[in-house]
Design an enzyme around this catalytic site. Structure first.
Site, PDB file in Angstrom:
ATOM      1  N   ASP A  12      36.561  34.472  54.616  1.00 40.25           N
ATOM      2  CA  ASP A  12      35.198  34.841  54.221  1.00 40.25           C
ATOM      3  C   ASP A  12      34.755  36.180  54.802  1.00 40.25           C
ATOM      4  OD1 ASP A  12      35.050  32.268  53.026  1.00 40.25           O
ATOM      5  OD2 ASP A  12      34.556  31.425  54.974  1.00 40.25           O
ATOM      6  N   LYS A  15      36.777  39.912  51.646  1.00 38.46           N
ATOM      7  CA  LYS A  15      38.005  40.456  51.028  1.00 38.46           C
ATOM      8  C   LYS A  15      37.814  40.698  49.544  1.00 38.46           C
ATOM      9  CE  LYS A  15      40.483  36.920  52.283  1.00 38.46           C
ATOM     10  NZ  LYS A  15      39.552  36.246  53.185  1.00 38.46           N
ATOM     11  N   GLY A  16      37.076  39.775  48.889  1.00 38.95           N
ATOM     12  CA  GLY A  16      36.884  39.885  47.440  1.00 38.95           C
ATOM     13  C   GLY A  16      36.332  41.248  47.073  1.00 38.95           C
ATOM     14  N   GLY A  39      37.411  31.130  48.352  1.00 39.63           N
ATOM     15  CA  GLY A  39      36.252  31.466  47.533  1.00 39.63           C
ATOM     16  C   GLY A  39      35.954  32.940  47.711  1.00 39.63           C
ATOM     17  N   HIS A  40      36.087  33.706  46.653  1.00 40.53           N
ATOM     18  CA  HIS A  40      35.818  35.137  46.737  1.00 40.53           C
ATOM     19  C   HIS A  40      34.608  35.467  45.870  1.00 40.53           C
ATOM     20  CE1 HIS A  40      40.317  35.834  47.824  1.00 40.53           C
ATOM     21  NE2 HIS A  40      39.588  35.456  48.849  1.00 40.53           N
ATOM     22  N   ARG A 141      60.367  19.432  50.598  1.00 46.68           N
ATOM     23  CA  ARG A 141      61.197  19.638  49.405  1.00 46.68           C
ATOM     24  C   ARG A 141      60.950  18.586  48.335  1.00 46.68           C
ATOM     25  NH1 ARG A 141      65.372  20.068  53.488  1.00 46.68           N
ATOM     26  NH2 ARG A 141      63.707  18.848  54.447  1.00 46.68           N
ATOM     27  N   GLN A 198      42.005  33.233  52.698  1.00 43.54           N
ATOM     28  CA  GLN A 198      41.721  32.760  54.067  1.00 43.54           C
ATOM     29  C   GLN A 198      41.809  33.949  55.038  1.00 43.54           C
ATOM     30  OE1 GLN A 198      44.125  30.540  52.161  1.00 43.54           O
ATOM     31  NE2 GLN A 198      42.183  29.772  51.442  1.00 43.54           N
ATOM     32  N   GLY A 280      30.041  24.955  49.834  1.00 38.91           N
ATOM     33  CA  GLY A 280      28.602  25.088  50.072  1.00 38.91           C
ATOM     34  C   GLY A 280      28.210  24.808  51.523  1.00 38.91           C
ATOM     35  N   ARG A 283      28.232  28.139  57.161  1.00 40.14           N
ATOM     36  CA  ARG A 283      29.328  28.600  58.015  1.00 40.14           C
ATOM     37  C   ARG A 283      28.859  28.679  59.463  1.00 40.14           C
ATOM     38  NH1 ARG A 283      30.404  33.205  53.657  1.00 40.14           N
ATOM     39  NH2 ARG A 283      31.616  31.978  52.190  1.00 40.14           N
ATOM     40  N   SER A 391      31.689  48.602  54.524  1.00 36.85           N
ATOM     41  CA  SER A 391      30.850  48.097  53.436  1.00 36.85           C
ATOM     42  C   SER A 391      29.426  47.922  53.960  1.00 36.85           C
ATOM     43  CB  SER A 391      31.419  46.763  52.942  1.00 36.85           C
ATOM     44  OG  SER A 391      30.451  46.097  52.182  1.00 36.85           O
TER      45      SER A 391
HETATM   46  P1  IMP Z   1      42.310  23.530  53.842  1.00 32.19           P
HETATM   47  O1  IMP Z   1      42.811  24.900  53.532  1.00 32.19           O
HETATM   48  O2  IMP Z   1      41.445  22.974  52.762  1.00 32.19           O
HETATM   49  O3  IMP Z   1      43.406  22.614  54.287  1.00 32.19           O
HETATM   50  O4  IMP Z   1      41.333  23.672  55.120  1.00 32.19           O
HETATM   51  C1  IMP Z   1      41.816  23.961  56.420  1.00 32.19           C
HETATM   52  C2  IMP Z   1      40.793  24.784  57.183  1.00 32.19           C
HETATM   53  O5  IMP Z   1      40.744  26.087  56.614  1.00 32.19           O
HETATM   54  C3  IMP Z   1      39.370  24.242  57.128  1.00 32.19           C
HETATM   55  O6  IMP Z   1      38.737  24.541  58.366  1.00 32.19           O
HETATM   56  C4  IMP Z   1      38.728  25.053  56.020  1.00 32.19           C
HETATM   57  O7  IMP Z   1      37.339  25.134  56.161  1.00 32.19           O
HETATM   58  C5  IMP Z   1      39.399  26.389  56.230  1.00 32.19           C
HETATM   59  N1  IMP Z   1      39.483  27.202  55.015  1.00 32.19           N
HETATM   60  C6  IMP Z   1      40.335  27.055  53.981  1.00 32.19           C
HETATM   61  N2  IMP Z   1      40.133  28.009  53.056  1.00 32.19           N
HETATM   62  C7  IMP Z   1      39.153  28.792  53.538  1.00 32.19           C
HETATM   63  C8  IMP Z   1      38.523  29.984  53.038  1.00 32.19           C
HETATM   64  O8  IMP Z   1      38.845  30.534  51.982  1.00 32.19           O
HETATM   65  N3  IMP Z   1      37.532  30.505  53.818  1.00 32.19           N
HETATM   66  C9  IMP Z   1      37.189  29.950  55.011  1.00 32.19           C
HETATM   67  N4  IMP Z   1      37.748  28.848  55.509  1.00 32.19           N
HETATM   68  C10 IMP Z   1      38.730  28.278  54.780  1.00 32.19           C
END
Ligand code: IMP
Length: 410
Positions: A12, A15-16, A39-40, A141, A198, A280, A283, A391
């Protein structure tokens, strides 16, 4: 030229927006890790787009985008996203392609993901999108890849409900499927943007394990996830925010104190719109963690940083950043592997005078107030990495380019 854009924090980071900006000069954009957990958000004029699986470059008419081999793809989520883009006039047919080596997320994995996390003594707080389940099946696998849709024996041996589900998406997925090794070979000599999801601290190997996601979100993952060798990566750009955020559980040494910092936390969360695009969830917010950022620069061999959300601090009298951790009476500037050490770490903060001026209209580094420039200079010194992009707002144009990565040779 192949440029990697990765998150330098816990995801978050914005990057988007940076990918969207750099995509303008790219012949193709490849997303290389993660799945619908990401989520971007991209703002184009009055329009806002939230993308989860499709690379941000899709918003440029005619550009080709690839969902790379390192990704895990939920067909339901993918076609819902593509359908929504189409409704808003974004044509994707023929230019949104999927690696035939990417793994497929089945609907039941989402439930398993949620159940497994709920059953953990210390839940990770996953997004519940079946990401961890798919990556573990891949390591076991036992995963299902896009290419496997053509493997009759494998399809025959699946549970009937899984087979029926895949049969519904088979033709649509195969129509988009491609061999990334071939595509990347053909793209040699052209600009390709490798888009991470991520962030470094959520990377399976380099992050705050076990409170991480299951993909390779760091720069090293870009090579495998796109279908090239590490030597073909020309530059790595790490995106970070002027503060820190984290979704889900796990250590965050510079997190705002619930009591003393509650007003600052509420201010940053509301001004920075710090709510998850995918879930939602509000953070968790904190001070910029320079210890973690320097670690991210080192483990990704970062060539340059892109600083986002600097404008969020416009009205503050003082800006603070974490420059060391105090752990058990000792100070360190190294980022520990131990989750216990990270959980005990107290941030050592350094104060910077606020610039108290809106940055939104600044279009060159020189036009930033001196105090904002000093803050950036401190970050560069500390991390030993130049800040090439700043930015100052959500819009595509609200960006200061000091070093254009496409024009900067290593
Ligand atoms: P998972 O990727 O759904 O297995 O989540 C593992 C951890 O990564 C959790 O703490 C999520 O909130 C966090 N996480 C996964 N994808 C994102 C992202 O795109 N942004 C922020 N946190 C993420």
């Amino acid at each position: 030229m192949n440029i990697v854009v990765i998150g330098a924090q816990w995801g978050d980071e914005g990057k988007g927006k940076i990918v969207d900006f750099l995509a303008g000069d790219a012949a193709a954009i490849v997303r290389y890790a993660g799945g619908a957990n990401a989520g971007h958000t991209i703002v184009l004029g009055a329009e806002q787009y939230a993308l989860h699986l499709v690379p941000s470059g899709i918003l440029y008419p005619g550009k080709r985008v690839f969902l790379g081999s390192g990704m895990v793809i939920d067909p339901e989520a993918l076609f819902a996203e593509l359908g929504a883009l189409k409704e808003r006039g974004i044509d994707w047919e023929g230019r949104a392609l999927i690696s035939d080596r990417a793994h497929i997320v089945l609907p039941r994995y989402r439930e398993i993901d949620k159940e497994r996390d709920a059953g953990r003594k210390k839940p990770i707080g996953t997004t519940g999108r079946g990401i961890g389940v798919t990556y573990s099946l891949k390591s076991d696998r036992d995963g299902i890849r896009v290419a496997d849709l053509l493997w009759e024996e494998k399809m025959r041996d699946l549970e009937p409900s899984d087979r029926d589900f895949l049969a519904r998406y088979r033709d649509k997925l195969l129509a988009m499927s491609t061999d990334m090794a071939v595509e990347m070979r053909r793209l040699r000599g052209q600009n390709v943007l490798l888009e991470g999801a991520q962030g470094t601290l959520l990377d399976l190997d380099l992050g705050t394990y076990p409170f991480v996601s299951s993909g390779m979100s760091s720069a090293a993952g870009a090579a495998v996830g796109a279908g090239i060798g590490p030597g073909a990566i020309d530059a790595v750009i790490g995106v970070f925010k002027a503060y820190s955020t984290r979704v889900g559980n796990g250590p965050m040494p510079s997190e705002f104190d619930e009591g003393a910092d509650s007003a600052l936390c509420a201010f940053v969360r509301e001004t920075g719109r710090e709510y998850g695009v995918t879930t939602g969830r509000p953070r968790r917010c904190g001070y910029l963690d320079l210890v973690a950022l320097r670690y991210a620069c080192a483990v990704n061999s970062m060539d340059a940083l892109a600083l986002t959300h600097l404008d969020i601090y416009d009205t503050l009298d003082e800006v603070e950043a974490c420059v060391a951790y105090r752990i058990g009476g000792r100070e360190t500037t190294d980022f520990p592997a131990s989750v216990e050490a990270l959980s005990q770490a107290q941030p050592v903060l350094r104060k910077f005078p606020g610039w108290k001026r809106p940055l939104k209209k600044c279009r060159s580094f020189e036009s930033l107030p001196q105090r904002a420039r000093d803050y950036v200079a401190f970050i560069e010194d500390y991390t030993e990495t130049p800040v090439g992009i700043v930015s100052v707002g959500y819009e595509r144009g609200e960006t200061i380019i000091r070093r254009n990565p496409w024009q900067t040779k290593r």
